[in-house]
Structures are given as C-alpha cells and as structure tokens.
Motif scaffolding. Structure first.
Motif, PDB file in Angstrom:
ATOM      1  N   UNK A   1      -9.783   7.464   4.655  1.00 47.89           N
ATOM      2  CA  UNK A   1      -8.630   6.863   5.289  1.00 47.89           C
ATOM      3  C   UNK A   1      -8.572   5.418   5.164  1.00 47.89           C
ATOM      4  N   UNK A   2      -7.629   4.528   4.628  1.00 49.56           N
ATOM      5  CA  UNK A   2      -7.849   3.165   4.682  1.00 49.56           C
ATOM      6  C   UNK A   2      -6.983   2.789   5.851  1.00 49.56           C
ATOM      7  N   UNK A   3      -7.612   1.691   6.645  1.00 50.56           N
ATOM      8  CA  UNK A   3      -6.939   1.083   7.900  1.00 50.56           C
ATOM      9  C   UNK A   3      -6.660  -0.336   7.401  1.00 50.56           C
ATOM     10  N   UNK A   4      -5.446  -0.559   7.720  1.00 52.15           N
ATOM     11  CA  UNK A   4      -5.086  -2.086   7.190  1.00 52.15           C
ATOM     12  C   UNK A   4      -4.574  -2.588   8.741  1.00 52.15           C
ATOM     13  N   UNK A   5      -4.968  -3.731   9.135  1.00 55.54           N
ATOM     14  CA  UNK A   5      -4.597  -4.222  10.244  1.00 55.54           C
ATOM     15  C   UNK A   5      -4.149  -5.577   9.966  1.00 55.54           C
ATOM     16  N   UNK A   6      -2.672  -5.823  10.336  1.00 59.60           N
ATOM     17  CA  UNK A   6      -1.971  -7.156   9.965  1.00 59.60           C
ATOM     18  C   UNK A   6      -1.901  -7.894  11.218  1.00 59.60           C
ATOM     19  N   UNK A   7      -1.444  -9.084  10.944  1.00 60.07           N
ATOM     20  CA  UNK A   7      -1.110 -10.111  12.022  1.00 60.07           C
ATOM     21  C   UNK A   7       0.401  -9.676  12.636  1.00 60.07           C
TER      22      UNK A   7
END
Length: 47
Positions: free
Chosen positions: A1-7
């Motif tokens: 699973x790839x987690x992407x955190x954005x502003x």
C-alpha cells in the motif's frame, strides 16, 4: 500500500478540524486528557 500525504488547502480547514476533533473525542470520553478535540480552525495554520 502506498500512502501519499499532501498539504491541506485553506478551503479544507473546517473539514479537517471536524476529523481532528472526532479522532480524539473517544479518548477524551475514556478520561484521557487531550486538548485536540478543542482545536480551532485558526490553530491549523493552513496556508
């Protein structure tokens, strides 16, 4: 699973405050001290 955190964007602040409060509300009900459920939109400092 790839987690992407954005502003976050300014227009998302109110929704984020609701999520943040809900996340900590149960712990407060259990007696765990926390100021997180009382966070204000201004404290998010999104911008």
């Amino acid at each position: 699973m790839k987690i992407i955190i954005e502003n976050a964007r300014v227009d998302e602040a109110e929704s984020l405050v609701d999520v943040y409060r809900d996340a900590y509300e149960e712990n407060e009900k259990l007696g765990l001290p926390a100021s997180a459920p009382k966070v204000s939109i201004q404290e998010f400092n999104i911008g």
